[in-house]
Motif scaffolding. Sequence first.
Motif, short mmCIF file in Angstrom:
data_model
loop_
_atom_site.label_atom_id
_atom_site.label_comp_id
_atom_site.label_asym_id
_atom_site.label_seq_id
_atom_site.Cartn_x
_atom_site.Cartn_y
_atom_site.Cartn_z
N LEU A 73 -8.79 -3.89 -5.23
CA LEU A 73 -9.29 -3.71 -3.84
C LEU A 73 -10.99 -4.18 -3.76
O LEU A 73 -11.10 -4.65 -2.88
N ARG A 74 -11.49 -3.66 -4.54
CA ARG A 74 -13.14 -3.85 -4.37
C ARG A 74 -13.22 -5.32 -4.58
O ARG A 74 -14.16 -5.96 -3.81
N PHE A 75 -12.79 -6.00 -5.38
CA PHE A 75 -13.14 -7.44 -5.94
C PHE A 75 -12.38 -8.35 -4.65
O PHE A 75 -13.22 -9.20 -4.05
N CYS A 76 -11.15 -8.01 -4.19
CA CYS A 76 -10.46 -8.59 -3.10
C CYS A 76 -11.43 -8.76 -1.96
O CYS A 76 -11.50 -9.66 -1.21
N LYS A 77 -12.17 -7.46 -1.42
CA LYS A 77 -12.96 -7.61 -0.25
C LYS A 77 -13.92 -8.38 -0.32
O LYS A 77 -14.39 -9.10 0.50
N PHE A 96 -1.40 -2.29 -1.25
CA PHE A 96 -2.49 -3.07 -1.14
C PHE A 96 -3.18 -3.69 -0.10
O PHE A 96 -4.26 -3.74 0.45
N ASN A 97 -2.00 -4.44 0.49
CA ASN A 97 -2.55 -5.51 1.71
C ASN A 97 -2.71 -4.52 2.82
O ASN A 97 -3.61 -5.19 3.59
N LEU A 98 -2.31 -3.46 3.10
CA LEU A 98 -2.74 -2.78 4.45
C LEU A 98 -4.11 -2.37 4.35
O LEU A 98 -4.57 -2.16 5.32
N LYS A 102 -6.91 -3.75 6.98
CA LYS A 102 -7.88 -2.90 7.76
C LYS A 102 -9.27 -3.20 7.53
O LYS A 102 -10.35 -3.57 8.71
N PHE A 103 -9.78 -3.62 6.36
CA PHE A 103 -11.15 -4.30 5.92
C PHE A 103 -11.42 -5.42 6.66
O PHE A 103 -12.56 -5.48 7.32
N ALA A 104 -10.59 -6.27 6.89
CA ALA A 104 -10.62 -7.76 6.92
C ALA A 104 -10.89 -7.71 8.55
O ALA A 104 -11.59 -8.21 9.26
N HIS A 105 -9.89 -6.80 9.27
CA HIS A 105 -10.01 -6.59 10.68
C HIS A 105 -11.11 -6.05 11.13
O HIS A 105 -12.08 -6.71 12.19
#
Length: 372
Positions: A73-77, A96-98, A102-105
């Motif tokens: 999760l940390r890496f993906c962000k 994972f995706n939700l 939230k982060f991306a939005h």
Amino acid sequence: MKYYIIAGESSGDLHGSNLMKAILLHDKNAVIRFWGGDAMTSVGGFRVRHIRDLSFMGFVEVACHLRQVLGNLRFCKKDIVSFCPDAIIYIDFPGFNLRIAKFAHERGFRNFYYISPQLWAWKKGRIRQMRHTIDRLFCILPFEADFYKKNNFPQAVYVGHPLLDAVKRPTGVSADSKTIVLMPGSRRQELSCTMPRMLALAARHPEYNFVIAGMEILGEESYNRYGVFPSNVSIVYNRTYQLLAKAHAAVVCSGTATLETALFDVPQVVCYSANPISIAIARWFVGKRVRFISLVNLIADRAIVRELLQQDFNLQTLEQEFNLIANDLSYRSKMRDGYAYVRHLLGDNGASERVATEIIGMSAPSRISVPR
């Protein structure tokens, strides 16, 4: 444009690969960065993580790998912020995706969700978050869009099921009355529950040739750990559709494979077993909202195929159901009539094309704000 796609499971890898092909067809300048498997890798783009390192199913199993999940999760962000895509596409994999959505939005990225999370089954409370973070939700089951709209989620649209594009019966191939396909699952923890009983069934029926639809992603050692196979059992890797095209019947671990088997018109019995604690928690969340677990029965909203779950998935009941799907002509015919009804409900093909063109249209140009 730049696209960031996250798939975490084998079925998502298949659907993601077809979506990537459609995107590349309609956007010649597309740059794609993705989390996925071999199918998506074969299309092109840059793979960030392979699904073999992502897929953990069940509450207990996820808890055991929590450190790895949090690290991903940390890496993906960080990777999303660095890549700065015009569109982020989430394929199923909701746990994972939700969180990433939230982060991306919050950072101004445009979010598209393909293969809707099964919130109609459980965790309905997630709708509130998705309503604010997802720009478009693409549903692949006929009843899903109505469910979301009834819950004040107008961004949901039904696009058809992508398996209608992926499943194509080879011409000139007919079924072999002696071939039984075993589909023990796409995760190692599923194999541990299904393989022993499937192999025991095969040992009881030397008159049939049983073929395991193996997945190289799991590694040969995942299958070899169950000892020497009975003499009438073989394994073929990454050729599931070719095997189903010749199959007389199939024993299938619940999942996308149940619908794939139905689209090939192969009589089947569905089986599933998991950690008792995970199952107990899941049943507590689901309650009485969902009567079935196989896609075939869920779409039809009635029992077309027999589901053997937990204690019911034992050698005695498996043997009884196998004799029906293999030898009872009336039973086989009735099941195939049910398959025809499911195909009717699914409608037309072309899901990948519809999703790709809508994402491209909604993302171009300059609709993404600069992330913080």
